[in-house]
Enzyme design. Structure first.
Site, PDB file in Angstrom:
ATOM      1  N   ILE A  13       0.890  -1.204  -0.036  1.00 16.92           N
ATOM      2  CA  ILE A  13      -0.062   0.011  -0.007  1.00 16.92           C
ATOM      3  C   ILE A  13       0.948   1.144  -0.147  1.00 16.92           C
ATOM      4  N   THR A  14       2.118   1.297   0.467  1.00 24.18           N
ATOM      5  CA  THR A  14       2.960   2.495   0.720  1.00 24.18           C
ATOM      6  C   THR A  14       3.677   2.809  -0.814  1.00 24.18           C
ATOM      7  N   GLN A  16       3.584   3.128  -5.160  1.00 24.18           N
ATOM      8  CA  GLN A  16       2.662   3.816  -6.097  1.00 24.18           C
ATOM      9  C   GLN A  16       1.327   3.207  -6.537  1.00 24.18           C
ATOM     10  N   ASP A  67       5.837  -8.301   7.021  1.00 26.29           N
ATOM     11  CA  ASP A  67       6.587  -8.145   5.663  1.00 26.29           C
ATOM     12  C   ASP A  67       6.337  -9.702   4.840  1.00 26.29           C
ATOM     13  N   ALA A  91       6.388  -6.071  -3.548  1.00 22.27           N
ATOM     14  CA  ALA A  91       7.790  -6.630  -4.204  1.00 22.27           C
ATOM     15  C   ALA A  91       8.867  -5.747  -3.979  1.00 22.27           C
ATOM     16  N   SER A 134       3.900  -9.013 -14.260  1.00 19.42           N
ATOM     17  CA  SER A 134       4.635  -7.935 -14.982  1.00 19.42           C
ATOM     18  C   SER A 134       4.964  -8.225 -16.286  1.00 19.42           C
ATOM     19  N   GLU A 136       7.802  -7.225 -17.570  1.00 17.84           N
ATOM     20  CA  GLU A 136       9.162  -7.820 -17.600  1.00 17.84           C
ATOM     21  C   GLU A 136       9.171  -9.390 -17.661  1.00 17.84           C
ATOM     22  N   TYR A 157      14.596 -10.384 -11.116  1.00 17.43           N
ATOM     23  CA  TYR A 157      13.106  -9.661 -10.513  1.00 17.43           C
ATOM     24  C   TYR A 157      12.007 -10.444 -11.639  1.00 17.43           C
ATOM     25  N   LYS A 161       8.921 -13.027 -10.591  1.00 19.06           N
ATOM     26  CA  LYS A 161       7.487 -12.457 -11.102  1.00 19.06           C
ATOM     27  C   LYS A 161       6.730 -13.893 -12.028  1.00 19.06           C
ATOM     28  N   ARG A 192       5.336   7.830  -8.624  1.00 29.30           N
ATOM     29  CA  ARG A 192       6.246   6.801  -9.205  1.00 29.30           C
ATOM     30  C   ARG A 192       7.572   6.851  -8.289  1.00 29.30           C
TER      31      ARG A 192
HETATM   32  P1  NDP Z   1       6.584   0.285  -5.796  1.00 31.11           P
HETATM   33  O1  NDP Z   1       7.973  -0.191  -5.614  1.00 31.11           O
HETATM   34  O2  NDP Z   1       6.238   1.594  -5.725  1.00 31.11           O
HETATM   35  O3  NDP Z   1       5.826  -0.391  -4.187  1.00 31.11           O
HETATM   36  C1  NDP Z   1       6.311  -1.668  -3.907  1.00 31.11           C
HETATM   37  C2  NDP Z   1       5.508  -1.870  -2.554  1.00 31.11           C
HETATM   38  O4  NDP Z   1       6.126  -3.165  -1.771  1.00 31.11           O
HETATM   39  C3  NDP Z   1       5.849  -0.918  -1.436  1.00 31.11           C
HETATM   40  O5  NDP Z   1       4.971  -0.523  -0.601  1.00 31.11           O
HETATM   41  C4  NDP Z   1       7.003  -1.674  -0.475  1.00 31.11           C
HETATM   42  O6  NDP Z   1       7.236  -1.269   0.855  1.00 31.11           O
HETATM   43  C5  NDP Z   1       6.474  -2.861  -0.643  1.00 31.11           C
HETATM   44  N1  NDP Z   1       7.416  -4.080  -0.258  1.00 31.11           N
HETATM   45  C6  NDP Z   1       8.629  -4.264  -0.878  1.00 31.11           C
HETATM   46  N2  NDP Z   1       9.233  -5.310   0.111  1.00 31.11           N
HETATM   47  C7  NDP Z   1       8.235  -5.713   0.776  1.00 31.11           C
HETATM   48  C8  NDP Z   1       8.178  -6.699   1.885  1.00 31.11           C
HETATM   49  N3  NDP Z   1       9.304  -7.426   2.024  1.00 31.11           N
HETATM   50  N4  NDP Z   1       7.197  -7.188   2.597  1.00 31.11           N
HETATM   51  C9  NDP Z   1       6.086  -6.344   2.392  1.00 31.11           C
HETATM   52  N5  NDP Z   1       6.135  -5.208   1.411  1.00 31.11           N
HETATM   53  C10 NDP Z   1       7.234  -4.841   0.784  1.00 31.11           C
HETATM   54  O7  NDP Z   1       5.913  -0.786  -6.671  1.00 31.11           O
HETATM   55  P2  NDP Z   1       4.608  -0.132  -7.781  1.00 31.11           P
HETATM   56  O8  NDP Z   1       3.535   0.226  -6.705  1.00 31.11           O
HETATM   57  O9  NDP Z   1       5.254   0.399  -8.963  1.00 31.11           O
HETATM   58  O10 NDP Z   1       4.167  -1.532  -8.152  1.00 31.11           O
HETATM   59  C11 NDP Z   1       3.216  -2.410  -7.556  1.00 31.11           C
HETATM   60  C12 NDP Z   1       3.260  -3.958  -7.927  1.00 31.11           C
HETATM   61  O11 NDP Z   1       3.231  -4.093  -9.242  1.00 31.11           O
HETATM   62  C13 NDP Z   1       4.738  -4.413  -7.530  1.00 31.11           C
HETATM   63  O12 NDP Z   1       4.788  -5.933  -7.414  1.00 31.11           O
HETATM   64  C14 NDP Z   1       5.505  -4.545  -8.965  1.00 31.11           C
HETATM   65  O13 NDP Z   1       6.718  -5.375  -9.025  1.00 31.11           O
HETATM   66  C15 NDP Z   1       4.395  -4.622  -9.960  1.00 31.11           C
HETATM   67  N6  NDP Z   1       4.520  -3.983 -11.086  1.00 31.11           N
HETATM   68  C16 NDP Z   1       4.805  -2.862 -11.311  1.00 31.11           C
HETATM   69  C17 NDP Z   1       4.443  -2.247 -12.597  1.00 31.11           C
HETATM   70  C18 NDP Z   1       4.719  -0.803 -12.787  1.00 31.11           C
HETATM   71  O14 NDP Z   1       5.034  -0.145 -13.857  1.00 31.11           O
HETATM   72  N7  NDP Z   1       4.730   0.203 -11.718  1.00 31.11           N
HETATM   73  C19 NDP Z   1       4.248  -3.106 -13.789  1.00 31.11           C
HETATM   74  C20 NDP Z   1       3.988  -4.328 -13.731  1.00 31.11           C
HETATM   75  C21 NDP Z   1       4.234  -4.661 -12.342  1.00 31.11           C
HETATM   76  P3  NDP Z   1       8.204   0.221   1.124  1.00 31.11           P
HETATM   77  O15 NDP Z   1       7.213   1.491   0.982  1.00 31.11           O
HETATM   78  O16 NDP Z   1       8.146  -0.045   2.769  1.00 31.11           O
HETATM   79  O17 NDP Z   1       9.217   0.077   0.381  1.00 31.11           O
HETATM   80  P1  GDR Z   2      11.587  -1.167 -15.633  1.00 29.90           P
HETATM   81  O1  GDR Z   2      11.501   0.211 -15.361  1.00 29.90           O
HETATM   82  O2  GDR Z   2      13.029  -2.167 -15.728  1.00 29.90           O
HETATM   83  O3  GDR Z   2      11.029  -1.494 -17.070  1.00 29.90           O
HETATM   84  O4  GDR Z   2      10.700  -1.653 -14.930  1.00 29.90           O
HETATM   85  P2  GDR Z   2      12.893   1.505 -15.049  1.00 29.90           P
HETATM   86  O5  GDR Z   2      12.027   2.606 -15.102  1.00 29.90           O
HETATM   87  O6  GDR Z   2      13.504   1.156 -14.032  1.00 29.90           O
HETATM   88  O7  GDR Z   2      13.609   1.129 -16.588  1.00 29.90           O
HETATM   89  C1  GDR Z   2      12.897   1.349 -17.893  1.00 29.90           C
HETATM   90  C2  GDR Z   2      14.239   1.448 -18.860  1.00 29.90           C
HETATM   91  O8  GDR Z   2      14.750   2.662 -18.805  1.00 29.90           O
HETATM   92  C3  GDR Z   2      16.483   2.310 -18.726  1.00 29.90           C
HETATM   93  N1  GDR Z   2      17.185   3.135 -18.146  1.00 29.90           N
HETATM   94  C4  GDR Z   2      16.989   3.751 -16.927  1.00 29.90           C
HETATM   95  N2  GDR Z   2      16.544   3.063 -15.848  1.00 29.90           N
HETATM   96  C5  GDR Z   2      16.319   3.552 -14.694  1.00 29.90           C
HETATM   97  N3  GDR Z   2      15.902   3.097 -13.878  1.00 29.90           N
HETATM   98  N4  GDR Z   2      17.301   4.638 -14.356  1.00 29.90           N
HETATM   99  C6  GDR Z   2      18.132   4.888 -15.375  1.00 29.90           C
HETATM  100  O9  GDR Z   2      18.841   5.922 -15.162  1.00 29.90           O
HETATM  101  C7  GDR Z   2      18.105   4.513 -16.687  1.00 29.90           C
HETATM  102  N5  GDR Z   2      18.570   4.804 -18.095  1.00 29.90           N
HETATM  103  C8  GDR Z   2      17.795   3.987 -18.746  1.00 29.90           C
HETATM  104  C9  GDR Z   2      16.253   0.930 -18.127  1.00 29.90           C
HETATM  105  O10 GDR Z   2      17.426   0.128 -18.724  1.00 29.90           O
HETATM  106  C10 GDR Z   2      15.102   0.245 -18.570  1.00 29.90           C
HETATM  107  O11 GDR Z   2      15.259  -0.241 -19.998  1.00 29.90           O
HETATM  108  C11 GDR Z   2       9.282  -1.152 -14.157  1.00 29.90           C
HETATM  109  C12 GDR Z   2       9.259  -1.659 -12.707  1.00 29.90           C
HETATM  110  O12 GDR Z   2       8.061  -0.879 -12.107  1.00 29.90           O
HETATM  111  C13 GDR Z   2       8.800  -3.171 -12.553  1.00 29.90           C
HETATM  112  O13 GDR Z   2       8.615  -3.397 -11.261  1.00 29.90           O
HETATM  113  C14 GDR Z   2       7.833  -3.638 -13.410  1.00 29.90           C
HETATM  114  O14 GDR Z   2       7.554  -4.789 -13.560  1.00 29.90           O
HETATM  115  C15 GDR Z   2       8.144  -3.208 -14.975  1.00 29.90           C
HETATM  116  O15 GDR Z   2       8.467  -1.698 -14.966  1.00 29.90           O
HETATM  117  C16 GDR Z   2       7.050  -3.335 -15.914  1.00 29.90           C
END
Ligand code: NDP
Ligand code: GDR
Length: 351
Positions: A13-14, A16, A67, A91, A134, A136, A157, A161, A192
């Site tokens: 929940i904490t 995005q 956790d 995650a 995801s 990914e 990662y 998944k 984000r």
């Molecule tokens: P975030 O990284 O913003 O949030 C991850 C959340 O997981 C946070 O609340 C974090 O807590 C919590 N968390 C991490 N480790 C643990 C743990 N060990 N126990 C309990 N809670 C934990 O991710 P997003 O909101 O962007 O994504 C949500 C989900 O969707 C994730 O599973 C991500 O992998 C997946 N996803 C995201 C995509 C995207 O583009 N955003 C696309 C596809 C899938 P804390 O705040 O304390 O760190």
């Molecule tokens: P991604 O997102 O790996 O697709 O995973 P990220 O924004 O980290 O990277 C996207 C692409 O950008 C390139 N890149 C960089 N990335 C980061 N973070 N920082 C940089 O400076 C940078 N420069 C270039 C990366 O190489 C990559 O190709 C996200 C996460 O939210 C996952 O949890 C989720 O599952 C997938 O999106 C779908």
């Protein structure tokens, strides 16, 4: 709007998505319980506006310390609550970081799902489960990708998944659980995380404009992603659990753009030339890259009736406006106008 008298349990929940999902469910009338990690500094900034409303307005939101690595605690929570719906969003979600902490990522991002699914199986098989899968997982498979496309994960990662995704399907087939996976392509927002590429760029631009940062140090600019807007994607999560039958759905926009394009249009929005501000560092490149992701969302459109509204350019403007406001500057304003136009009655708090 008809109030829905249900209880949901959210992990993550904490983060995005978790913060938007909590707002969506609360706006529908749900009672929301959520798992929160203990941290030495505050990790609740995205849900602080909600926490304030617990005392002031009696908002039905309850936080439980725990956790995903602690199966006993997860079981206890699910046994005590018997929620109608569980959304597993927690995650270790950073792809680059998963190379540094592969075993931890496997434990939380992969086995974490097992702990929840086992708790549901032992407690009450009527509890509905959402798994945050995801794009990914597709890794190096050629785009466009849909629910039938083969997986070829390219990071610890993504491997974790894939494990959680198959386990969700396995519990659906073996135990008849209502377990769904949303295979979500990249989705972004002003909430984000700051070390994902879109937010790193939009926040960096605001800092450059404010004179607090000289430039951006980047990795691979050739990678292409299908970027959408997070509030729309959490609606898809909810819709999946309201169907008659559990299933898996690809969620994305159907368009892909390179990181270089994102840089170009984002700097252009504020009247700067990106090439004057960007340098590179090996630490931001990955041992194996995912080159191109494009969602084929025909199933979600047909069966859920889900379609995204916010485009790539609009997303970037919404994020830059928000980051400019956060740093104390007057935003350009186009992003704010777009949001007001597309979502005049939005259910989430202003970012
Ligand atoms: P975030 O990284 O913003 O949030 C991850 C959340 O997981 C946070 O609340 C974090 O807590 C919590 N968390 C991490 N480790 C643990 C743990 N060990 N126990 C309990 N809670 C934990 O991710 P997003 O909101 O962007 O994504 C949500 C989900 O969707 C994730 O599973 C991500 O992998 C997946 N996803 C995201 C995509 C995207 O583009 N955003 C696309 C596809 C899938 P804390 O705040 O304390 O760190
Ligand atoms: P991604 O997102 O790996 O697709 O995973 P990220 O924004 O980290 O990277 C996207 C692409 O950008 C390139 N890149 C960089 N990335 C980061 N973070 N920082 C940089 O400076 C940078 N420069 C270039 C990366 O190489 C990559 O190709 C996200 C996460 O939210 C996952 O949890 C989720 O599952 C997938 O999106 C779908």
């Amino acid at each position: 709007m008809i109030r829905i008298d249900k209880t949901a349990f959210i992990t993550g929940i904490t983060g995005q998505d978790g913060s938007y999902l909590a707002e969506l469910l609360l706006s529908k009338g749900y009672t929301v319980h959520a798992l929160v990690r203990r941290a030495s500094t505050s990790n609740t900034s995205r849900i602080d506006p909600l926490l304030q409303k617990i005392d002031e307005q009696g908002l039905p939101l309850y936080l439980h310390l725990g956790d995903l690595s602690d199966g006993e605690q997860i079981s206890n929570i699910i046994f005590n609550l018997k929620p109608d719906e569980v959304y597993n969003l927690a995650a270790q979600s950073h792809v680059r970081v998963s190379y540094d902490c592969p075993a931890y990522t496997g434990d939380v991002t992969g086995i974490g799902a097992t702990r929840i699914l086992e708790a549901i199986r032992n407690c009450d098989k009527e509890i509905k489960y959402y798994q945050a899968s995801s794009s990914e997982m597709f890794g190096s498979t050629r785009p466009p990708q849909n629910e039938m496309t083969a997986f070829h994960p390219r990071s610890p990662y993504a491997c974790a998944k894939v494990y959680a995704h198959y386990l969700t399907q396995n519990y659906r087939e073996s135990y008849n659980l209502f377990a769904c996976s949303g295979i979500l392509f990249n989705h972004e927002s002003p909430r984000r995380g700051e070390n994902f590429v879109t937010r790193k760029i939009t926040r960096g631009i605001a800092s450059i404009l404010a004179g607090r940062q000289r430039g951006l140090v980047m990795g691979n600019l050739d990678a292409k992603r299908d970027w959408g807007y997070s509030p729309e994607y959490v609606q898809a999560m909810w819709m999946m659990l309201q169907q008659d039958k559990p299933d898996d759905y690809v969620i994305g926009t159907g368009e892909s753009h390179s990181v270089r394009e994102f840089l170009e249009i984002a700097f252009d929005y504020v009247g700067l030339d990106w090439q004057k501000y960007v340098t590179f560092d090996q630490k931001f490149f990955r041992p194996a890259e995912v080159d191109d992701l494009i969602a084929d969302t025909r199933k979600a459109e047909a069966q859920l009736g889900w379609k995204p509204n916010v485009t790539f350019q609009e997303l970037m403007k919404i994020m830059i406006d928000s980051d400019m406001r956060a740093i104390g500057m007057e935003p350009i304003g186009e992003g704010d106008d777009i949001l007001a136009h597309i979502y005049p009655d939005r259910w989430w708090a202003v970012d």
